[in-house]
Design an enzyme around this catalytic site. Sequence first.
Site, PDB file in Angstrom:
ATOM      1  N   ILE A 147      40.632 -34.405 -20.735  1.00 16.97           N
ATOM      2  CA  ILE A 147      41.322 -34.838 -19.508  1.00 16.97           C
ATOM      3  C   ILE A 147      40.381 -35.657 -18.629  1.00 16.97           C
ATOM      4  CG2 ILE A 147      42.471 -34.057 -17.386  1.00 16.97           C
ATOM      5  CD1 ILE A 147      43.395 -31.565 -19.015  1.00 16.97           C
ATOM      6  N   ASP A 166      28.918 -33.234 -16.982  1.00 18.94           N
ATOM      7  CA  ASP A 166      29.417 -32.332 -18.024  1.00 18.94           C
ATOM      8  C   ASP A 166      28.242 -31.908 -18.902  1.00 18.94           C
ATOM      9  OD1 ASP A 166      30.580 -31.009 -20.129  1.00 18.94           O
ATOM     10  OD2 ASP A 166      32.331 -32.319 -20.180  1.00 18.94           O
ATOM     11  N   ALA A 229      42.908 -28.141 -12.525  1.00 18.37           N
ATOM     12  CA  ALA A 229      42.386 -27.357 -13.660  1.00 18.37           C
ATOM     13  C   ALA A 229      42.768 -25.878 -13.551  1.00 18.37           C
ATOM     14  CB  ALA A 229      40.886 -27.539 -13.764  1.00 18.37           C
ATOM     15  N   ARG A 230      42.245 -25.160 -12.557  1.00 20.36           N
ATOM     16  CA  ARG A 230      42.607 -23.769 -12.319  1.00 20.36           C
ATOM     17  C   ARG A 230      42.264 -23.399 -10.871  1.00 20.36           C
ATOM     18  NH1 ARG A 230      45.486 -24.081 -15.890  1.00 20.36           N
ATOM     19  NH2 ARG A 230      45.670 -22.857 -17.792  1.00 20.36           N
ATOM     20  N   ASP A 254      47.047 -28.231  -7.840  1.00 23.66           N
ATOM     21  CA  ASP A 254      48.180 -27.843  -8.675  1.00 23.66           C
ATOM     22  C   ASP A 254      48.304 -26.321  -8.704  1.00 23.66           C
ATOM     23  OD1 ASP A 254      50.276 -28.827 -10.152  1.00 23.66           O
ATOM     24  OD2 ASP A 254      49.181 -29.057 -12.030  1.00 23.66           O
ATOM     25  N   GLU A 259      47.457 -18.541   0.975  1.00 25.36           N
ATOM     26  CA  GLU A 259      46.491 -18.896   2.020  1.00 25.36           C
ATOM     27  C   GLU A 259      46.521 -20.392   2.379  1.00 25.36           C
ATOM     28  OE1 GLU A 259      42.618 -17.837   0.598  1.00 25.36           O
ATOM     29  OE2 GLU A 259      41.707 -17.905   2.578  1.00 25.36           O
ATOM     30  N   HIS A 271      51.774 -26.281 -10.226  1.00 29.09           N
ATOM     31  CA  HIS A 271      51.244 -26.309 -11.603  1.00 29.09           C
ATOM     32  C   HIS A 271      52.081 -27.207 -12.522  1.00 29.09           C
ATOM     33  CE1 HIS A 271      49.332 -23.856 -15.155  1.00 29.09           C
ATOM     34  NE2 HIS A 271      48.904 -25.099 -15.081  1.00 29.09           N
ATOM     35  N   GLY A 273      50.856 -30.100 -13.874  1.00 26.48           N
ATOM     36  CA  GLY A 273      49.992 -31.014 -14.641  1.00 26.48           C
ATOM     37  C   GLY A 273      50.528 -31.346 -16.021  1.00 26.48           C
ATOM     38  N   ALA A 274      50.915 -30.312 -16.757  1.00 24.52           N
ATOM     39  CA  ALA A 274      51.319 -30.547 -18.149  1.00 24.52           C
ATOM     40  C   ALA A 274      52.831 -30.514 -18.315  1.00 24.52           C
ATOM     41  CB  ALA A 274      50.682 -29.492 -19.041  1.00 24.52           C
TER      42      ALA A 274
HETATM   43  C1  MLT Z   1      46.906 -26.053 -19.475  1.00 26.96           C
HETATM   44  O1  MLT Z   1      46.084 -25.159 -19.339  1.00 26.96           O
HETATM   45  O2  MLT Z   1      47.197 -26.512 -20.579  1.00 26.96           O
HETATM   46  C2  MLT Z   1      47.614 -26.608 -18.295  1.00 26.96           C
HETATM   47  O3  MLT Z   1      47.167 -26.026 -17.116  1.00 26.96           O
HETATM   48  C3  MLT Z   1      49.077 -26.508 -18.398  1.00 26.96           C
HETATM   49  C4  MLT Z   1      49.595 -25.159 -18.736  1.00 26.96           C
HETATM   50  O4  MLT Z   1      49.093 -24.155 -18.267  1.00 26.96           O
HETATM   51  O5  MLT Z   1      50.528 -25.095 -19.509  1.00 26.96           O
END
Ligand code: MLT
Length: 374
Positions: A147, A166, A229-230, A254, A259, A271, A273-274
Amino acid sequence: MYSILTLNKIAACGTDKFGADYACGTDIENPTAIMVRSASMHDMTLSDSTIAIARAGAGTNNIPVDKCAENGVVVFNTPGANANAVKELVICGLLLASRKVASAYDWCKGLKGKGDEVGKLVEKGKSQFAGPEISGKTLGIIGLGAIGYKVAVAASSLGMKIVGYDPYLSEKIRAALPEGTEVVEDINDIFVKSDYITIHVPFTESTKNTVNKDTLALCKDGVRILNFARGGLVNDADMLDALESGKAAAYVTDFPSDEIIGADGVIAIPHLGASTPESEDNCAMMAADELIAYIEKGEIVNSVNMPRLELDPVKGTRVCVIHKAEAVDAVHAAIGADVKYASRGAYGYTVTDSDADISKLEAIDGVIKVRVIK
Ligand code: MLT
């Protein structure tokens, strides 16, 4: 006959890959394998029949990965399958972080019913929503995997300067990064140099709170942070303080928490993203292929807890042994024939296309699971 339990809705183009030798559904007992998206498996008791779990997605923090390894359950994910979908939303996030589109959109709704006045009110009110262009600005990318790499390419094509960090950067990605990308060895350089920062790493104990009060203090005033990401990668309380003090100008996430929802400068998305049909299809097909290759020939590709071992189709009998890496000599001696072997951390995986003595293998200290494929 094999059986696949699905814990979430998995795209049909993935489950359709399981042929006549498979049963697949949401009510399977004692499954051979499990397909999951984001359902939490931490409190689930796995059947002894289960040899693998495939996560249709990248993050595996909903799966007890270490416990699975201890029990010889191979956990797969689908790296890269949703990378384009996430990249596109990150680009959207960069623009949302800049141009105040989200609050302008809400404001416009308040003009409903103002009749002929709308045009005048728009021109009068719009200045409060002005925001900078991203071209010419520096984007710091933490995590240059599937990504992060795609984000680098897309943002660079929009005129941004890329600084990346990275510690596990592959040579292939390093060579393909856009011209002018600066790869830094110290993550703090990302915080110091960037106008925008986006994070693309898995959530682990060591990445938790990567964005926190100390790293935010290193940033330029008015930094804009993106998290696709998380949730736990960014400390929400520290982020709110940074927004309140003006250290940060925007936080696009996402991963909303109670809070941060509604706080000034926060743009929270649920969430997504995908969440594209293309990515759901890609993830489901890749996850199904991984399970089929493991079930039918013992091949392990894209596991997050076991070594990679690519294998030819089975001709005759194949014996697959998951064991502690330290048991490798005893396992290979007991087989006494040609083996294929790979290891990863504490675990080893040995495969032989010969008639090995299963009970002898099972008796070896450190052998976790022995499976015969015919
Ligand atoms: C992932 O971890 O692939 C993305 O956050 C999307 C998802 O959780 O499905």
